[in-house]
Design a protein around this motif. Structure first.
Motif, short mmCIF file in Angstrom:
data_model
loop_
_atom_site.label_atom_id
_atom_site.label_comp_id
_atom_site.label_asym_id
_atom_site.label_seq_id
_atom_site.Cartn_x
_atom_site.Cartn_y
_atom_site.Cartn_z
N GLY A 189 0.76 -1.25 0.00
CA GLY A 189 0.00 0.00 0.00
C GLY A 189 0.79 1.29 0.00
N TYR A 190 2.09 1.22 -0.15
CA TYR A 190 2.89 2.44 -0.15
C TYR A 190 2.93 3.10 -1.53
N ARG A 191 3.07 4.42 -1.53
CA ARG A 191 3.47 5.17 -2.72
C ARG A 191 4.99 5.36 -2.65
N THR A 192 5.65 5.20 -3.77
CA THR A 192 7.07 5.53 -3.84
C THR A 192 7.20 6.89 -4.52
N VAL A 193 7.81 7.84 -3.81
CA VAL A 193 8.01 9.19 -4.33
C VAL A 193 9.50 9.50 -4.26
N VAL A 194 10.09 9.81 -5.40
CA VAL A 194 11.51 10.14 -5.46
C VAL A 194 11.66 11.66 -5.56
N LEU A 195 12.40 12.24 -4.62
CA LEU A 195 12.70 13.68 -4.64
C LEU A 195 14.14 13.87 -5.12
N LEU A 196 14.30 14.73 -6.12
CA LEU A 196 15.59 14.94 -6.76
C LEU A 196 16.03 16.40 -6.57
N PRO A 197 16.76 16.69 -5.51
CA PRO A 197 17.14 18.08 -5.24
C PRO A 197 18.35 18.53 -6.04
N TYR A 198 18.33 19.82 -6.41
CA TYR A 198 19.53 20.44 -6.98
C TYR A 198 19.54 21.90 -6.58
N THR A 199 20.75 22.47 -6.55
CA THR A 199 20.95 23.81 -6.02
C THR A 199 21.45 24.75 -7.11
N SER A 236 8.01 17.54 -12.95
CA SER A 236 7.36 18.01 -11.73
C SER A 236 8.40 18.69 -10.85
N VAL A 237 8.05 19.86 -10.30
CA VAL A 237 9.02 20.66 -9.55
C VAL A 237 8.39 21.23 -8.29
N ILE A 238 9.15 21.23 -7.20
CA ILE A 238 8.81 21.95 -5.97
C ILE A 238 9.96 22.89 -5.68
N ASP A 239 9.64 24.15 -5.40
CA ASP A 239 10.67 25.12 -5.03
C ASP A 239 10.83 25.17 -3.52
N LEU A 240 12.08 25.07 -3.06
CA LEU A 240 12.41 25.18 -1.65
C LEU A 240 13.19 26.48 -1.46
N GLY A 241 12.64 27.37 -0.63
CA GLY A 241 13.21 28.70 -0.48
C GLY A 241 14.54 28.72 0.27
N ALA A 248 5.78 22.90 2.19
CA ALA A 248 4.63 22.00 2.31
C ALA A 248 3.48 22.44 1.41
N ASP A 249 3.27 23.74 1.31
CA ASP A 249 2.20 24.26 0.46
C ASP A 249 2.46 23.89 -1.00
N ALA A 250 3.72 24.07 -1.44
CA ALA A 250 4.07 23.71 -2.83
C ALA A 250 3.97 22.21 -3.04
N ALA A 251 4.37 21.42 -2.04
CA ALA A 251 4.34 19.96 -2.16
C ALA A 251 2.93 19.40 -2.17
N SER A 252 1.98 20.13 -1.57
CA SER A 252 0.60 19.63 -1.50
C SER A 252 -0.01 19.45 -2.90
N LYS A 253 0.54 20.15 -3.89
CA LYS A 253 0.12 19.98 -5.28
C LYS A 253 0.32 18.54 -5.74
N TYR A 254 1.30 17.87 -5.13
CA TYR A 254 1.63 16.49 -5.49
C TYR A 254 1.15 15.51 -4.41
N ASN A 255 0.13 15.93 -3.66
CA ASN A 255 -0.45 15.07 -2.62
C ASN A 255 0.55 14.70 -1.53
N LEU A 256 1.34 15.68 -1.13
CA LEU A 256 2.31 15.50 -0.05
C LEU A 256 2.14 16.61 0.98
N PHE A 257 2.13 16.24 2.26
CA PHE A 257 2.24 17.17 3.40
C PHE A 257 1.12 18.20 3.50
N ALA A 258 -0.03 17.94 2.91
CA ALA A 258 -1.10 18.94 2.90
C ALA A 258 -1.60 19.28 4.30
#
Length: 292
Positions: free
Chosen positions: A113-123, A166-171, A215-225
């Motif tokens: 029952g898990y979702r696998t979500v891969v986060l790929l950070p770059y700076t 798909s992109v999430i911005d981290l300030g 978290a607000d930006a991530a909620s678009k992808y059903n995360l941390f809403a």
């Protein structure tokens, strides 16, 4: 619990280069899960670095010699918890055992029952950072791959990314706030926001705002809403126009001075830097002071 989350989540935070804020993001994900009331398991698969373990001794390590056969053991031990796995560049460079373990582990967790979500950070200011991640992406398990643009130096000068991704911005998080996170024994973002240091409440508020925006930006992808309204209760703070580069500048007294100077600059920018503008800015600041 979060109405957006349809299952437990297996988050893999990974890069194929160092210095991409990977462990910071893994800790942020863990903290957001804790804020929402979940049990969280964290693992570190970055041989030769293991920053996540140094940051939190409760993190389990997956190191040299790990076999695919232990995937079932890991899946059984962590079932029912949200899982965050910190995978670094050293793993992709040398650890075939761990890279072979990941798809099997993801498959076993998805089967229960898990979702696998891969986060790929770059700076910012890292040539070809996005391109090398896009080369890595096909080799990763799961179907949900999200790039994290982590504005670690505040410049926002990111390598171009395929616009279909798909992109999430981290300030930008001021260096002094990160030092505050590490003082007197490592505390998590969750600890800082839920139990602020008595002389660093404003610093915790700024960290909370930073968490909220992610978290607000991530909620678009059903995360941390569910974390978004919790973090929205933190008192709003004005934008800082001066750096918080040291721990000494994280005290409430120091931050109030920085806030005051920032507000002065905001008013001058608004009214203009000529003589007339400066007079108007001074009058507006005086009126603001009277109301306070």
């Amino acid at each position: 619990m979060d109405s957006f989350i349809k299952s437990l989540i297996f988050i893999i935070v990974t890069t194929n280069a160092g210095g991409q804020a990977k462990s910071l993001i893994a800790d942020l994900c863990k903290s957001l899960f804790l804020m929402m009331g979940y049990d969280v398991a964290t693992m570190d698969a970055d041989p030769g670095n293991s920053t996540a373990i140094h940051l939190d001794s409760r993190t389990d390590g997956i190191t040299w010699g790990s076999r695919r056969s232990i995937a079932s053991t890991i899946a059984s031990a962590y079932e029912g918890k949200q899982i965050v796995l910190d995978c670094g560049a050293n793993m992709w460079a040398s650890e075939r055992e761990i890279t072979e373990l990941l798809p099997e582990l993801a498959s076993m967790l998805e089967a229960v029952g898990y979702r696998t979500v891969v986060l790929l950070p770059y700076t910012p200011n890292k040539p070809r950072a996005a391109a090398t991640l896009q080369d890595l992406e096909p080799h990763l398990p799961g179907t949900e791959k999200i790039y994290i643009r982590s504005n670690s130096d505040g410049s926002g000068a990111f390598d171009p990314l395929d616009p279909s991704k798909s992109v999430i911005d981290l300030g930008y998080l001021q260096p002094g706030f990160i030092q505050h996170l590490n003082e007197n024994g490592r505390r998590s973002f969750f600890d800082l926001v839920s139990n602020p240091h008595p002389n660093r409440v404003l610093a915790s508020n700024y960290i909370g705002q930073w968490m909220h925006d992610f978290a607000d930006a991530a909620s678009k992808y059903n995360l941390f809403a569910d974390a978004v309204p919790m973090l929205a209760k933190i008192p709003a703070q004005p934008k800082l126009r001066f750096g918080v580069n040291t721990l000494e500048r994280c005290t409430d007294k120091a931050l109030r001075k920085i806030q005051s100077k920032s507000v002065i600059l905001d008013h001058i920018d608004r009214f203009g830097w000529d003589e007339a503008g400066l007079l108007k800015a001074a009058a507006a600041l005086a009126q603001r002071s009277d109301k306070a």
